[in-house]
Design a protein around this motif. Structure first.
Motif, short mmCIF file in Angstrom:
data_model
loop_
_atom_site.label_atom_id
_atom_site.label_comp_id
_atom_site.label_asym_id
_atom_site.label_seq_id
_atom_site.Cartn_x
_atom_site.Cartn_y
_atom_site.Cartn_z
N GLY A 260 -19.71 3.73 38.54
CA GLY A 260 -20.62 4.98 39.23
C GLY A 260 -21.05 5.66 38.22
O GLY A 260 -20.94 5.33 37.08
N ASN A 261 -21.90 6.42 38.51
CA ASN A 261 -22.78 7.27 37.57
C ASN A 261 -22.35 8.65 37.41
O ASN A 261 -21.93 9.25 38.30
CB ASN A 261 -24.18 7.33 38.21
CG ASN A 261 -25.01 6.23 38.24
OD1 ASN A 261 -24.80 5.30 37.66
ND2 ASN A 261 -25.79 5.95 39.54
N GLY A 262 -22.08 8.93 36.29
CA GLY A 262 -21.62 10.37 35.80
C GLY A 262 -20.48 10.16 34.87
O GLY A 262 -19.89 9.18 34.78
N ARG A 263 -19.85 11.24 34.54
CA ARG A 263 -18.58 11.48 33.75
C ARG A 263 -17.65 12.37 34.27
O ARG A 263 -18.20 13.19 35.39
CB ARG A 263 -19.16 12.09 32.14
CG ARG A 263 -20.01 13.40 32.19
CD ARG A 263 -20.49 13.80 30.59
NE ARG A 263 -19.43 13.82 29.89
CZ ARG A 263 -18.62 14.73 29.18
NH1 ARG A 263 -18.94 15.75 29.82
NH2 ARG A 263 -17.97 14.60 28.29
N HIS A 264 -16.66 12.54 33.58
CA HIS A 264 -15.46 13.57 34.44
C HIS A 264 -14.72 14.20 33.35
O HIS A 264 -14.46 13.73 32.26
CB HIS A 264 -14.58 12.75 35.04
CG HIS A 264 -13.63 13.48 36.32
ND1 HIS A 264 -14.26 14.73 36.86
CD2 HIS A 264 -12.48 13.29 36.29
CE1 HIS A 264 -13.11 15.20 37.28
NE2 HIS A 264 -12.09 14.36 37.17
N THR A 366 -30.46 4.05 33.41
CA THR A 366 -31.61 4.05 32.61
C THR A 366 -31.16 3.31 31.02
O THR A 366 -32.03 3.21 30.14
CB THR A 366 -32.22 5.35 32.40
OG1 THR A 366 -31.22 6.28 31.72
CG2 THR A 366 -32.76 5.79 33.57
N GLN A 367 -29.87 3.38 30.78
CA GLN A 367 -29.34 2.86 29.81
C GLN A 367 -28.01 2.31 29.82
O GLN A 367 -27.39 2.62 30.63
CB GLN A 367 -29.38 3.89 28.42
CG GLN A 367 -28.45 5.12 28.96
CD GLN A 367 -28.60 6.24 28.21
OE1 GLN A 367 -28.96 6.18 26.80
NE2 GLN A 367 -28.63 7.34 28.58
N LYS A 634 -29.89 2.13 41.06
CA LYS A 634 -28.44 2.57 41.24
C LYS A 634 -27.65 1.85 40.35
O LYS A 634 -27.23 2.42 39.11
CB LYS A 634 -28.05 2.79 42.57
CG LYS A 634 -28.97 3.80 43.61
CD LYS A 634 -28.31 4.00 44.84
CE LYS A 634 -28.95 5.15 45.49
NZ LYS A 634 -28.58 5.49 46.90
N ARG A 635 -27.27 0.82 40.98
CA ARG A 635 -25.83 0.32 40.14
C ARG A 635 -26.32 -1.46 39.92
O ARG A 635 -27.11 -1.65 40.19
CB ARG A 635 -24.58 0.45 40.75
CG ARG A 635 -23.99 1.93 40.79
CD ARG A 635 -23.98 2.53 39.59
NE ARG A 635 -22.71 1.71 38.87
CZ ARG A 635 -22.63 2.01 37.45
NH1 ARG A 635 -23.06 2.96 36.75
NH2 ARG A 635 -21.49 1.17 36.92
N ILE A 636 -25.28 -1.70 39.24
CA ILE A 636 -25.18 -3.37 38.82
C ILE A 636 -24.42 -3.95 39.99
O ILE A 636 -23.38 -3.44 40.35
CB ILE A 636 -24.65 -3.76 37.50
CG1 ILE A 636 -23.44 -2.89 37.25
CG2 ILE A 636 -25.81 -3.17 36.47
CD1 ILE A 636 -22.99 -3.11 35.83
#
Length: 647
Positions: A260-264, A366-367, A634-636
């Motif tokens: 998923g996108n983001g850190r924690h 994006t990366q 969004k995702r792969i």
């Protein structure tokens, strides 16, 4: 000049009758400028008192102070003043945050100014550091921290800061607020003490937006009244509250999610039996938090105050490394969590033979983002404690940027590296989604069972005709229902079940031979949602699947009053979702990964909802979409049995 500084340092150290200056202290003093005297005054204070233990504690702080800093300036002061005014009002929901941010941006005078970076070594006073040391020692030797060695005390209780906040006198403020909760004789362990205080923090408002209006660490006095904030803000709150009472609590980081996108950012408590237990400040107690993310985390790092010899920053020498790993105060603690089932793996890397280190990256739209590092052994590298069920891509770091190498791979639960190298064999695939739906929405599916779509000629639906009953859980795709031999009805509605609170995105009623949905006056009987303010019955008839009907009660309904009765021959609906389906009329482009680059399989405009066919798709490849109509990605995913499997 450097030689003069070293001579001065030796003279100052000799005046305190201490052993030769350490490299860490030398680095700190080289940053201190005119503030050196303040720092040496701390050492002189404890030398004069003859307190060797506090003197060693002061040395620890000074030796690890270099590079630590905080943002200040008019833009920060203005932002903190605004947040203070917001926090002193009532509870805030996530839906209110855009208007709050907009209010700040409209009234801010200094928003476009750059914050000023202030180094701790250059700005902290001796009095501030001495008070911090004395107050930290005052809460040592509690039942919940007697297991700490001196070195552990220095890392878990002593530090004067927890993140990049503006330095404040926070210990007394937080101790007076939270330490009285620990008076019971039954509280003997760090985990017990942590749970008691966290239960008090759980009474706080908790609202975690995706981002803050200004990326500044909130100071301790603001967090005491927090109404919303990032996960890191709540983790900092827990740190201040617990360390002020002598509870050994730290902060750990997932540098980026693997699926998923983001850190924690979250917390950890070092218990009295020398075990570590994760928790989320103001949200979940020890061992209740991280386990729900066990399939999402590639790596876990602890943010420490002291420099870690095991960190890449302390081992890389002159080799340039990615920004995240330039932090010498990172400790890899992935192996502390057995439920993650982390594995040691060896993968090939190619090129740049002068690079000693290689990296594992996870996907960002994006990366690729590096989350793990390993020391190269020829053309391969061994990575320790890597979490499974995640797609990784090996990379090197050269010329100031990541350079992907080899192919991406999926690490399975057995520790097998399944290389995703596109084959020359191809298949034709019909694809339907742009991403998976959120787990929180999947939990809603059972609440639809028993719901109905009905027509009537009386406004109270006492003569209702049921066109469709939800006898099983719906999907997140558009669903079409054929209605035959129905009588003309003036009133049409969706009625939620006795467990449902609306959650319908769109309902379209069609008359025989028409492709235009019936229109009418929106009607309904429901308690408006307290959580979603703009989610009335109108949302079901606006043609927008991103809006949805939501209520504060069950057996609620919303519908249409037609101008004249009509016989319904067909109904099309879609429930509340992430709107991750293929949408008719939108333009999409499908890509697959070939070693270090994305290769396009071409653009297509969808001719129907939830369906897009691509021919000549290579087997065993990694894929991603770009939605050109919405300009997002969004995702792969990989394709198994002609179905998307998302990562």
């Amino acid at each position: 000049m450097k030689g003069v500084i070293l001579i001065l340092l030796c003279m100052l150290v000799a005046s305190c009758r201490m052993r030769p200056v350490s490299s860490g202290l030398e680095e700190t003093l080289s940053q201190a400028g005119s503030n050196r005297d303040e720092l040496f005054r701390v050492l002189a204070h404890y030398e004069k008192e003859g307190d060797s233990l506090k003197l060693r504690a002061a040395q620890f702080l000074l030796e690890n102070m270099a590079g630590k800093a905080y943002a200040t300036g008019r833009v920060v002061d203005e932002y903190c003043a605004f947040m203070d005014s917001v926090f002193r009002t009532g509870h805030k929901s996530e839906e209110e945050l855009p208007s709050i941010y907009e209010q700040y941006e409209k009234q801010a005078r200094y928003l476009k100014e750059e914050p000023v970076l202030a180094l701790d070594a250059r700005t902290l006073t001796a009095d501030y550091l001495i008070r911090n040391i004395d107050e930290a020692f005052a809460v040592w030797d509690r039942p919940w921290n007697r297991h700490l060695s001196f070195n552990e005390f220095c890392e878990w209780i002593l530090p004067y800061r927890v993140s990049g906040e503006v330095p404040e006198e926070w210990r007394t403020l937080y101790r007076e607020r939270f330490e009285p909760l620990l008076q019971s004789d039954t509280i003997r362990t760090a985990r017990q003490a942590c749970t008691v205080i966290n239960n008090e923090l759980i009474k706080y408002s908790i609202c975690i937006p995706e981002k803050s209006v200004l990326p500044v660490t909130l100071p301790p006095h603001l967090l005491m009244n927090i109404k919303f904030g990032l996960c890191g803000d709540y983790a900092n709150l827990a740190m201040f509250a617990m360390r002020a009472a002598g509870i050994p609590v730290g902060i750990e980081i997932v540098p980026y999610w693997g699926r998923g996108n983001g850190r924690h950012t979250f917390n950890v408590v070092y218990d009295s039996d020398s075990t570590f237990h994760d928790f989320s400040g103001a949200e979940q107690n020890p061992d209740e938090h991280l386990i729900r993310f066990r399939h999402e985390m590639p790596k876990v790092y602890r943010q420490t105050f002291g420099k870690q010899p095991s960190s890449l920053a302390m081992q890389c020498g002159n080799e340039d490394v990615p920004d995240f790993f330039k932090n010498p105060c990172l400790e890899d603690v992935t192996g502390n969590y057995p439920f993650i089932e982390a594995r040691d793996i060896t993968v090939p890397v190619e090129g740049h033979s002068d690079r000693k280190f290689a990296y594992l990256c996870v996907y960002h739209p994006t990366q690729w983002i590096p989350v793990a590092w390993g020391r190269r052994q020829g053309d391969s590298v061994r990575f320790q404690n890597v979490c499974p069920n995640i797609v990784y891509h090996p990379a090197l770091y050269a010329d100031g940027k990541l350079q992907l190498t080899s192919h991406p791979f999926l690490l399975d639960t057995l520790g097998c590296v399944n290389v995703l190298a596109p084959q020359t064999d191809t298949v034709n695939c019909v694809l339907s989604t742009l991403y998976k739906d959120a787990p929180k929405l999947i939990k809603l599916l059972p609440t639809f069972v028993g719901g109905k779509i009905q027509g009537a000629n009386r406004p109270d639906f006492s003569d209702a005709v049921t066109y469709y009953t939800f006898t099983e859980q719906p999907t997140f795709k558009y669903t079409t229902v054929d209605c035959r031999n129905t009588k003309p009805c003036k009133y049409l509605r969706y009625l939620s079940s006795d467990r449902g609170t609306g959650n319908m995105a769109d309902v379209e009623f069609y008359a025989e031979g028409s492709d235009v949905p019936l229109k009418g006056k929106v009607i309904g009987h429901y308690k408006p949602s307290l959580q979603f303010f703009d989610s009335g019955a109108e949302a079901m008839f606006d043609g927008d699947p991103t809006t949805f009907f939501h209520t504060a009660d069950t057996l609620s309904w919303g519908g249409l009053e037609l101008e004249k009765p009509a016989a319904v021959s067909r109904i099309r609906f879609i429930i509340r979702s992430e709107n991750n389906g293929i949408r008719k009329g939108s333009e999409y482009e499908l890509f697959y990964m070939d070693r270090d680059k994305w290769v396009s399989l071409g653009n297509q405009v969808a001719t129907e909802d939830d369906r897009l066919e691509y021919k000549g798709v290579p087997k065993n490849a990694l894929f991603r979409w770009i939605d050109h109509t919405k300009d997002n990605s969004k995702r792969i995913f990989i394709i198994e049995n002609k179905k998307e499997v998302w990562y």
